[in-house]
Design an enzyme around this catalytic site. Sequence first.
Site, PDB file in Angstrom:
ATOM      1  N   SER A  99      -4.893   1.969  -6.935  1.00  9.05           N
ATOM      2  CA  SER A  99      -4.074   0.839  -6.485  1.00  9.05           C
ATOM      3  C   SER A  99      -2.731   0.681  -7.187  1.00  9.05           C
ATOM      4  O   SER A  99      -1.910  -0.127  -6.755  1.00  9.05           O
ATOM      5  CB  SER A  99      -4.859  -0.467  -6.617  1.00  9.05           C
ATOM      6  OG  SER A  99      -5.747  -0.599  -5.540  1.00  9.05           O
ATOM      7  N   SER A 136      -3.602  -1.212  -3.561  1.00  8.98           N
ATOM      8  CA  SER A 136      -3.485  -2.625  -3.294  1.00  8.98           C
ATOM      9  C   SER A 136      -2.297  -3.299  -3.991  1.00  8.98           C
ATOM     10  O   SER A 136      -1.918  -4.404  -3.604  1.00  8.98           O
ATOM     11  CB  SER A 136      -4.765  -3.336  -3.721  1.00  8.98           C
ATOM     12  OG  SER A 136      -4.937  -3.255  -5.121  1.00  8.98           O
ATOM     13  N   LYS A 168       1.227  -8.908 -10.504  1.00 10.01           N
ATOM     14  CA  LYS A 168       0.326  -8.897  -9.342  1.00 10.01           C
ATOM     15  C   LYS A 168      -0.505 -10.175  -9.316  1.00 10.01           C
ATOM     16  O   LYS A 168      -0.938 -10.647 -10.369  1.00 10.01           O
ATOM     17  CB  LYS A 168      -0.576  -7.659  -9.435  1.00 10.01           C
ATOM     18  CG  LYS A 168      -1.456  -7.405  -8.211  1.00 10.01           C
ATOM     19  CD  LYS A 168      -2.252  -6.111  -8.390  1.00 10.01           C
ATOM     20  CE  LYS A 168      -3.125  -5.786  -7.200  1.00 10.01           C
ATOM     21  NZ  LYS A 168      -3.877  -4.519  -7.384  1.00 10.01           N
TER      22      LYS A 168
END
Lengths: 97, 495
Positions: free
Chosen positions: B178, B154, B79
């Site tokens: 997330s 997210s 990420k």
Amino acid sequence: MANKISDETLDYVGILAKLELSGEEREAARTDMEKMLDYIDTLNELDTTGVEPMSHVFPVNNVFREDVVTNGDGREETLANAPQRKEDSFEVPKTIG
Amino acid sequence: MKITELTALELGAKIRAGEVTVKEAVQAALEQAKAAEPMINSYVTLDEEGAYAQAEEIQKKIDAGELTGPLAGVPVAVKDNMCIKGQLTTCSSKILSNFKPTYTAEAVENLKKAGMVILGKTNMDEFAMGSTTETSWYGPTKNPHNTAHVPGGSSGGSCAAVAAGECFGALGSDTGGSIRQPSSYCGVVGMKPTYGTVSRYGLVAYGSSLDQIGPITKDVSDCAAFLEVIASHDPKDSTSVEREDYDFTSALKDDVQGLKIGIPRDYLGDGLDPEVKEAVLAAAKVLEKRGAVVELFDLGLVKYAIPAYYTIASAEASSNLERFDGVKYGYRAAEYEGLHNMYKKTRSEGFGAEVKRRIMLGSFVLSSGYYDAYYLKALRTKALIKQEFDKAFEKYDVILGPAAPTTAPELGTSLSDPIKMYLGDIYTISVNLAGLPGISVPVGRDKKGLPVGMQLIGSAFAEKTLIRAAYTYECATGKAHEKMAEVKASEKEVR
């Protein structure tokens, strides 16, 4: 209880947040904040008398180490990210008039 | 079988056996990424050249017997809020669009030590603030199962990349759901470990007391293997915990005999999509048939988790994001008058709407006059929520429920009503407040073919119990719900 955010409060929060909101954005921020605060106010239904605020779920203590540099000299790499540099310094706009 | 259809552990075994080279694995993932990216947009940065260079080096070490781990040579994604030295780390924000860190996050270092190849950095909601990956400055990621829908957020880029076979596993971060919510939407396995299990060193902070890095993988075995790699005690993170156990793969046992599972009644009430409810309750039945004792119970305070969370997370975000001021790195506004105006213009131009919304709210709840009424009230609520979980875990080994109230919503339908979007995190958020581990496991599909995830929550440091329960479910169902997304040819032609 409906929250109302005054112009003064919005200005003050803008200073704290270092954000400059203009026109539409400012009104949207006001509405958003009022709605969120109304929502957050549901917490007032809870009796929290005598409850200690909990910042960490586990007991955490400060972790100390000897003050010895272990990661070498990263000066050039660090300065390479500077939006503006002057020799070995970060350059910023003039701060004193 | 195509290489991209292998799980990370299957691929690792083939690499060790010499049946697949690391280069072939990298090539397969990159080709899949190139085909899928125009439709999915999982990656912010795809580092083709770097990946092949790593592959060569890692192959040599495997051949020399220096790298013997089960995941050596496996290509993975990270990420874009985890620092990698010299590599763009944007948090999907304009304000960091040119930022190259001078050091690497500990969790990523751990991947490297295990011999994994880092393919690139995945898309996310800006600074991890959002539930759909639509607040990214680089445009939204699409759900690989149906590109008209969001992947969740997210960590939407990481989950979509795994689901679409663009990597063999990925790291995400989870502040309020997330990892678990997008894993649920994308039909992959995602775990948020107990707070402190994975070092946050090099993770760009959002809500420091809630943030935790975790694995996103194709199945439960991979999840355990990844967690074993990334979990470590790190003196560079003062909240890092020295655990008694790091042997998470030892919990891959097909056995839940006598395991006590509680389903909170409040997790099955208003707002829960009937198809999600049905799939999750069917999954609970599967575990019951394997010998678990399943019952409903009242968890309490469920509806107070979201307002408490947004107060605390926004407060911490407003403080953490003060560092982005256009001085030392990142974007700086082109025109300004003096230092303070430079700060304001840089931040106002550099941050997107959702980030500004949370910084404003956070600054407000921390300001004098409101600090007690809002911030401290939320921290007191957090204490009460933790007590509710403590009570529940006196009776149960695992709490079971949905990971999210619905399947993935359509693109463009969430951002206009923030509170409604926040409500989508109702089952995941309290787990972060209490610092607990949680895992999302695919348990079905809705009528549209979109995945449904079941969440299992454990007491602090009980990851192994979660892994055992999730693995047992997987064995009982023959991985029926973990099929990868098919990237449709018709959609390919449209691009």
